[in-house]
Design a protein around this motif. Structure first.
Motif, PDB file in Angstrom:
ATOM      1  N   VAL A   1       0.812  -1.220   0.000  1.00  0.00           N
ATOM      2  CA  VAL A   1       0.000   0.000   0.000  1.00  0.00           C
ATOM      3  C   VAL A   1       0.845   1.270   0.000  1.00  0.00           C
ATOM      4  O   VAL A   1       0.438   2.298  -0.547  1.00  0.00           O
ATOM      5  N   THR A   2       2.021   1.218   0.585  1.00  0.00           N
ATOM      6  CA  THR A   2       2.818   2.441   0.694  1.00  0.00           C
ATOM      7  C   THR A   2       3.408   2.892  -0.634  1.00  0.00           C
ATOM      8  O   THR A   2       3.891   4.020  -0.751  1.00  0.00           O
ATOM      9  N   PHE A   3       3.357   2.031  -1.654  1.00  0.00           N
ATOM     10  CA  PHE A   3       3.999   2.357  -2.921  1.00  0.00           C
ATOM     11  C   PHE A   3       3.093   3.088  -3.907  1.00  0.00           C
ATOM     12  O   PHE A   3       3.499   3.363  -5.032  1.00  0.00           O
ATOM     13  N   GLY A   4       1.888   3.422  -3.513  1.00  0.00           N
ATOM     14  CA  GLY A   4       1.026   4.167  -4.408  1.00  0.00           C
ATOM     15  C   GLY A   4       0.329   3.275  -5.410  1.00  0.00           C
ATOM     16  O   GLY A   4       0.523   2.059  -5.453  1.00  0.00           O
ATOM     17  N   ARG A   5      -0.462   3.892  -6.283  1.00  0.00           N
ATOM     18  CA  ARG A   5      -1.361   3.145  -7.151  1.00  0.00           C
ATOM     19  C   ARG A   5      -0.892   3.025  -8.598  1.00  0.00           C
ATOM     20  O   ARG A   5      -1.495   2.285  -9.377  1.00  0.00           O
ATOM     21  N   ASP A   6       0.140   3.719  -8.991  1.00  0.00           N
ATOM     22  CA  ASP A   6       0.502   3.694 -10.404  1.00  0.00           C
ATOM     23  C   ASP A   6       1.264   2.418 -10.748  1.00  0.00           C
ATOM     24  O   ASP A   6       1.702   1.671  -9.874  1.00  0.00           O
ATOM     25  N   CYS A   7       1.433   2.193 -12.036  1.00  0.00           N
ATOM     26  CA  CYS A   7       2.020   0.940 -12.526  1.00  0.00           C
ATOM     27  C   CYS A   7       3.494   1.051 -12.879  1.00  0.00           C
ATOM     28  O   CYS A   7       4.076   0.089 -13.398  1.00  0.00           O
ATOM     29  N   THR A   8       4.115   2.180 -12.641  1.00  0.00           N
ATOM     30  CA  THR A   8       5.483   2.376 -13.124  1.00  0.00           C
ATOM     31  C   THR A   8       6.494   2.668 -12.017  1.00  0.00           C
ATOM     32  O   THR A   8       7.690   2.452 -12.216  1.00  0.00           O
ATOM     33  N   THR A   9       6.054   3.141 -10.866  1.00  0.00           N
ATOM     34  CA  THR A   9       6.987   3.562  -9.829  1.00  0.00           C
ATOM     35  C   THR A   9       7.590   2.372  -9.088  1.00  0.00           C
ATOM     36  O   THR A   9       6.869   1.551  -8.521  1.00  0.00           O
ATOM     37  N   LEU A  10       8.916   2.276  -9.123  1.00  0.00           N
ATOM     38  CA  LEU A  10       9.657   1.272  -8.356  1.00  0.00           C
ATOM     39  C   LEU A  10       9.082  -0.139  -8.512  1.00  0.00           C
ATOM     40  O   LEU A  10       8.930  -0.879  -7.542  1.00  0.00           O
ATOM     41  N   VAL A  11       8.789  -0.522  -9.737  1.00  0.00           N
ATOM     42  CA  VAL A  11       8.134  -1.815  -9.974  1.00  0.00           C
ATOM     43  C   VAL A  11       8.988  -2.967  -9.466  1.00  0.00           C
ATOM     44  O   VAL A  11       8.516  -3.835  -8.717  1.00  0.00           O
ATOM     45  N   GLU A  12      10.253  -3.011  -9.838  1.00  0.00           N
ATOM     46  CA  GLU A  12      11.115  -4.109  -9.412  1.00  0.00           C
ATOM     47  C   GLU A  12      11.291  -4.114  -7.902  1.00  0.00           C
ATOM     48  O   GLU A  12      11.342  -5.177  -7.270  1.00  0.00           O
ATOM     49  N   TYR A  13      11.396  -2.941  -7.343  1.00  0.00           N
ATOM     50  CA  TYR A  13      11.555  -2.864  -5.881  1.00  0.00           C
ATOM     51  C   TYR A  13      10.318  -3.438  -5.194  1.00  0.00           C
ATOM     52  O   TYR A  13      10.414  -4.210  -4.227  1.00  0.00           O
ATOM     53  N   LYS A  14       9.144  -3.065  -5.689  1.00  0.00           N
ATOM     54  CA  LYS A  14       7.904  -3.593  -5.119  1.00  0.00           C
ATOM     55  C   LYS A  14       7.864  -5.106  -5.219  1.00  0.00           C
ATOM     56  O   LYS A  14       7.453  -5.791  -4.278  1.00  0.00           O
ATOM     57  N   MET A  15       8.245  -5.634  -6.367  1.00  0.00           N
ATOM     58  CA  MET A  15       8.199  -7.078  -6.551  1.00  0.00           C
ATOM     59  C   MET A  15       9.177  -7.787  -5.614  1.00  0.00           C
ATOM     60  O   MET A  15       8.889  -8.861  -5.084  1.00  0.00           O
ATOM     61  N   ASN A  16      10.332  -7.180  -5.427  1.00  0.00           N
ATOM     62  CA  ASN A  16      11.309  -7.751  -4.508  1.00  0.00           C
ATOM     63  C   ASN A  16      10.782  -7.756  -3.075  1.00  0.00           C
ATOM     64  O   ASN A  16      10.926  -8.735  -2.337  1.00  0.00           O
ATOM     65  N   PHE A  17      10.180  -6.658  -2.672  1.00  0.00           N
ATOM     66  CA  PHE A  17       9.629  -6.553  -1.317  1.00  0.00           C
ATOM     67  C   PHE A  17       8.496  -7.552  -1.127  1.00  0.00           C
ATOM     68  O   PHE A  17       8.391  -8.216  -0.094  1.00  0.00           O
ATOM     69  N   LEU A  18       7.646  -7.693  -2.140  1.00  0.00           N
ATOM     70  CA  LEU A  18       6.549  -8.646  -2.056  1.00  0.00           C
ATOM     71  C   LEU A  18       7.088 -10.069  -1.928  1.00  0.00           C
ATOM     72  O   LEU A  18       6.591 -10.868  -1.124  1.00  0.00           O
TER      73      LEU A  18
END
Length: 406
Positions: free
Chosen positions: A91-108
């Motif tokens: 939730v902290t990464f916002g709603r768009d599809c482009t911001t820090l995508v790889e970082y989000k996937m790594n965290f997930l």
């Protein structure tokens, strides 16, 4: 995807994002994928899983968009004994599809593999990227700690630290087992879970989940993706009422996300489909079908992940449906103040007392005609692919006796 590319996470997204990324890079010089392989939770999980293939921990990702019925769907899995429910971990990464995508996937991937270390630092990266700060995430140690998560946390903490009430309820003021939640207890709670379930609205396409899926499978997990969709007309109107999104084009973002995923699943391009699809680990479900037959579709969802519908889940669904029906009837017969409460709870957002079939009808009565027609014009292709019926005029739209999906 090789480790060198992982070292390059974080395309320049402005000074704030770059600073956040460099801070993270400094803390994880070897790259997050290497740190995931080295973490203790992987070896502990692998030892537990090696006893029998039937004991492989199941990881279920519910991928959807906001206002698509994911909370309703999430409650089905959250009621499973021995499960861990991660509600909107990105939730902290916002709603768009482009911001820090790889970082989000790594965290997930980190969370789904039971590694809860450095949660607050990862949250901070998301906050800086999205420019939205939720102080409670820091205060309690974990964003969106739903009751289902907290009950499991309390039980784990009581067993590990011999603290907490004997009834198993979470006590926020407990010195050892209260807020803020502890990383090592979350880690143990996750290792003990038979099913780890995550509801995700901050991942846009299936191909973004492919690396997550690959890693989880290689780590011995039994991973699945459930893709929840909803009529874009009702999703658009629900966002208008819940978030006051008045942009005349916000429906395009909703439809574009669905369109991209439908393209990935196109039979003419199966050679390019994510592995999770070709291996039968992907299932798409419409919110409307689930609302019309919650028990039947709950059985299908659990069958998809390889187990029978748990008795406790079926009882909870039946009890919830009956409770909601009784409360709604009581409020209808009550005084005006209670009727006003009913109206608020039936408004599709934030309420806990809902008639799911009424939710399917309500948007048709309330959505502005021009909005419905605009969505149909711009999203006609995906509506047809998903089995939603377009209306010719306002008479058809408001006649809730006529179906809008087949």
């Amino acid at each position: 995807m090789n480790i060198l590319r992982r070292w390059g996470i974080g395309i320049a997204l402005g000074l704030i994002n770059m600073v956040a990324y460099l801070q993270w890079k400094h803390q994880h010089p070897a790259g997050i994928w290497k740190s995931l392989y080295d973490m203790n939770s992987l070896s502990a999980t692998s030892n537990w899983l090696s006893n029998s293939d039937t004991k492989r921990q199941k990881v279920v990702i519910l991928m959807t968009q906001m206002r698509s019925g994911s909370s309703f769907t999430g409650r089905i899995f959250a009621g499973t004994n021995g499960s861990m429910y991660l509600y909107e971990p990105l939730v902290t990464f916002g709603r768009d599809c482009t911001t820090l995508v790889e970082y989000k996937m790594n965290f997930l991937t980190q969370l789904l593999n039971c590694n809860f270390s450095n949660i607050q630092k990862n949250y901070d990266v998301g906050f800086r990227a999205s420019h939205v700060y939720r102080p409670r995430c820091a205060d309690v140690g974990f964003c969106f700690n739903k009751p289902e998560l907290l009950r499991g946390y309390a039980a784990t903490c009581r067993r590990v630290l011999n603290d907490g009430p004997p009834n198993g309820e979470f006590n926020r003021k407990s010195t050892k087992c209260g807020y803020p939640l502890k990383e090592d207890i979350l880690h143990q709670q996750c290792l003990d879970a038979k099913i780890v379930f995550a509801k995700i609205t901050r991942v846009c396409t299936l191909d973004q989940l492919q690396e997550v899926f690959n890693y989880l499978e290689s780590a011995g997990k039994d991973a699945y993706v459930i893709h929840l969709v909803r009529d874009p007309r009702s999703t658009t109107y629900s966002r208008l009422t819940a978030f006051k999104e008045k942009s005349p084009t916000n429906h395009k973002e909703i439809c574009d996300r669905i369109r991209r995923n439908l393209a990935i699943l196109d039979p003419n391009f199966q050679d390019k489909a994510p592995k999770l699809v070709s291996e039968g680990k992907y299932m798409r479900v419409r919110f409307e079908d689930l609302s019309m037959d919650a028990i039947g579709w709950a059985q299908k969802l659990f069958r998809f992940i390889g187990i029978d519908l748990p008795t406790e889940v079926e009882k909870k669904i039946r009890g919830t449906l009956q409770r909601d029906k009784d409360i709604i009837e009581e409020l209808k017969q009550g005084e005006k103040s209670k009727q006003a409460q009913l109206q608020r709870d039936q408004s599709e957002y934030y309420g806990t007392t809902k008639d799911s079939k009424e939710v399917l009808r309500k948007w048709r009565r309330d959505i502005p005609l021009d909005m419905a027609m605009r969505v149909q014009r711009d999203c006609g292709d995906i509506m047809q692919s998903l089995g939603y019926i377009a209306f010719e005029d306002e008479v058809e739209l408001r006649d809730v006796s006529k179906p809008f999906f087949w």
